[in-house]
Design an enzyme around this catalytic site. Structure first.
Site, short mmCIF file in Angstrom:
data_model
loop_
_atom_site.label_atom_id
_atom_site.label_comp_id
_atom_site.label_asym_id
_atom_site.label_seq_id
_atom_site.Cartn_x
_atom_site.Cartn_y
_atom_site.Cartn_z
N LYS A 27 4.52 8.84 8.86
CA LYS A 27 4.35 8.15 10.16
C LYS A 27 5.37 8.61 11.22
CE LYS A 27 1.31 4.72 8.34
NZ LYS A 27 1.30 4.01 7.09
N ASP A 87 9.30 2.92 -0.51
CA ASP A 87 8.27 3.56 0.31
C ASP A 87 8.51 3.13 1.76
OD1 ASP A 87 6.11 4.54 1.62
OD2 ASP A 87 4.60 3.59 0.34
N TYR A 99 0.87 -1.19 0.00
CA TYR A 99 0.00 0.00 0.00
C TYR A 99 0.90 1.23 0.00
CZ TYR A 99 -3.35 3.51 1.67
OH TYR A 99 -4.15 4.63 1.81
C1 LIG Z 1 0.61 4.57 5.78
C2 LIG Z 1 1.31 4.36 4.51
C3 LIG Z 1 1.17 5.25 3.43
C4 LIG Z 1 0.17 6.36 3.43
O1 LIG Z 1 0.43 7.32 4.40
P1 LIG Z 1 -0.77 8.31 4.86
O2 LIG Z 1 -0.08 9.24 5.80
O3 LIG Z 1 -1.79 7.44 5.49
O4 LIG Z 1 -1.25 8.97 3.64
C5 LIG Z 1 1.96 5.06 2.33
N1 LIG Z 1 2.84 4.06 2.27
C6 LIG Z 1 3.00 3.18 3.28
C7 LIG Z 1 4.02 2.09 3.15
C8 LIG Z 1 2.23 3.29 4.43
O5 LIG Z 1 2.37 2.39 5.40
#
Ligand SMILES: *Cc1c(COP(=O)(O)O)cnc(C)c1O
Length: 426
Positions: free
Chosen positions: A266, A238, A143
């Protein structure tokens, strides 16, 4: 008497779709009533009925220091007194950029945004602008936020272009994203063999944490690096979840692979909205105002949010921080696994730094298909048993969990004891 959580959830559904501002919070996959939290402190959260839980969600990853860490709260309070936003440069943004580039050697330049979604969306635009190509490769089960190019699932048949996985995403747009199997180096090589000249970027969670937790095969990460280098595609790690979560240099440090671009979120906001994307200066130089790729944000680098992030990142530099975090997390996964096995429940678990995966199957999964073979009903039973006993896990089977530095040995021991009771009554 009807619970306060229930009352709030009923009220919420009148004016908020599904009663929540992000879908997984709605408890749809586990059933039951979402807990409305009123406060958090260290490893614990308290709900609207006054019940206290050991928290293994940690706001889905940001709260590596636990809830309401005094240094973070103090930094936020101090920042708010000086004004909430200027829409002009501030010194704390420079401090943040310097610190991120120092902590992650692959970052030569970095730009701050306000969410992980913004970071990945912008990094992909940048990769496309830099290469002059359109095709994006992602992996099933990873994701990367909810932008259009990323809400795509595999088409039927090997190596076909993607289909939208959400209503509202134009099929034309999904055609520019190809979805491959995680940990499948041969599939990746085949995609490059056929489409190398069109591939702008490959985006990957270097430890997958959005299909439960799946660890990468080192050979898979090495293949990603080699193929992208050979064919001039941009490798995007990511690390919105893994950044400063699995170790002091993220997954890239843990596995020794250098991406071209990295996305963060995060942990770097410590519970406030901060995201970032950065990497090689040659690529970052294509972003406006230096270059032709447009990206902007009214609240980007917000001083209050950045204060929380900086205060959090500074705490992570304490000697032994990650060793202790990893040890606590292993205490949980080893303890749960032993408790399940003593009671004959098919279960496995693993940890990477401060994140963990729990699986209702006998061995840890290495692919999306293996994750999908986990016993969902068993997870839901476990979830509700633990919730009733005061231990809050993610309300969905396909999510990684998080331990914070505030989790004491005794918190984890209490969770393992509660799990033992749940498994005994299995
Ligand atoms: C949480 C997450 C996102 C999205 O971040 P948001 O702050 O919720 O938009 C993108 N990539 C990864 C790997 C994530 O865990």
């Amino acid at each position: 008497m009807i619970s306060r959580n229930q009352q709030l959830f009923e009220r919420a559904q009148k004016h908020i779709p599904g009663g929540v501002n992000s879908p997984v919070r709605a408890f749809r996959s586990v059933g039951g009533t979402p807990r409305f939290f009123v406060a958090g402190s260290g490893a614990h959260v308290t709900d609207a009925d006054g019940r206290r839980y050991v928290d293994y969600v940690g706001s889905w990853g940001p709260l590596i220091l636990g809830h309401a860490h005094p240094a973070v709260i103090a930094a936020v309070q101090e920042a708010t007194l000086k004004g909430l936003s200027f829409g002009a440069p501030t010194e704390s943004e420079v401090d943040m950029a310097d610190l991120l580039c120092e902590l992650l050697p692959s970052l030569e330049m970095v730009r701050l945004v306000s969410s992980g979604t913004e970071a990945t969306m912008s990094a992909i635009r940048l990769a496309r602008g830099y290469t002059g190509r359109d095709l994006l490769i992602k992996f099933e089960g990873c994701y990367h936020g909810h932008s259009d190019s990323l809400l795509v699932k595999a088409g039927s048949g090997l190596l076909t272009l993607g289909n939208p996985s959400s209503a509202g995403v134009p099929a034309d747009l999904a055609q520019h994203t190809m979805v491959l199997d995680y940990n499948d180096s041969a599939g990746l090589a085949a995609a490059f063999a056929e489409h190398a000249a069109q591939i702008a970027a490959v985006i990957v969670e270097p430890v997958a944490g959005n299909m439960n937790l799946v660890t990468p095969r080192l050979q898979f990460l090495q293949a990603l690096r080699e193929l992208c280098t050979r064919h001039g595609a941009v490798l995007i790690f990511d690390e919105v979840m893994t950044g400063f979560r699995v170790g002091p240099r993220g997954a890239q440090g843990l596995y020794g692979i250098t991406p071209d671009l990295t996305t963060l979120g995060k942990v770097i906001g410590g519970g406030m909205p901060v995201g970032a994307f950065g990497g090689r200066a040659e690529i970052m130089g294509k972003i406006a105002p230096l270059g032709p790729v447009y990206q902007a944000g009214t609240l980007s680098g917000n001083p209050v949010a950045v204060a929380a992030g900086l205060a959090t990142l500074r705490q992570l530099r304490a000697a032994g921080f990650y060793e202790e975090l990893a040890q606590r997390t292993r205490q949980l996964t080893d303890g749960l696994q032993a408790a399940a096995h003593r009671n004959g429940v098919p279960f496995s678990a693993q940890a990477v730094g401060g994140m963990f995966g729990l699986y209702f199957r006998s061995e840890c999964p290495q692919s999306y298909a293996e994750v999908m073979s986990c016993d969902l009903q068993a997870f839901n039973r476990f979830f509700h048993g633990m919730l009733d006993a005061g231990h809050y896990f993610a309300p969905a089977a396909f999510e990684a969990g998080f331990v914070s530095a505030a989790h004491a040995e005794a918190d984890i021991a209490a969770t393992v004891a509660a799990a033992e009771a749940v498994f005994k009554a299995w």
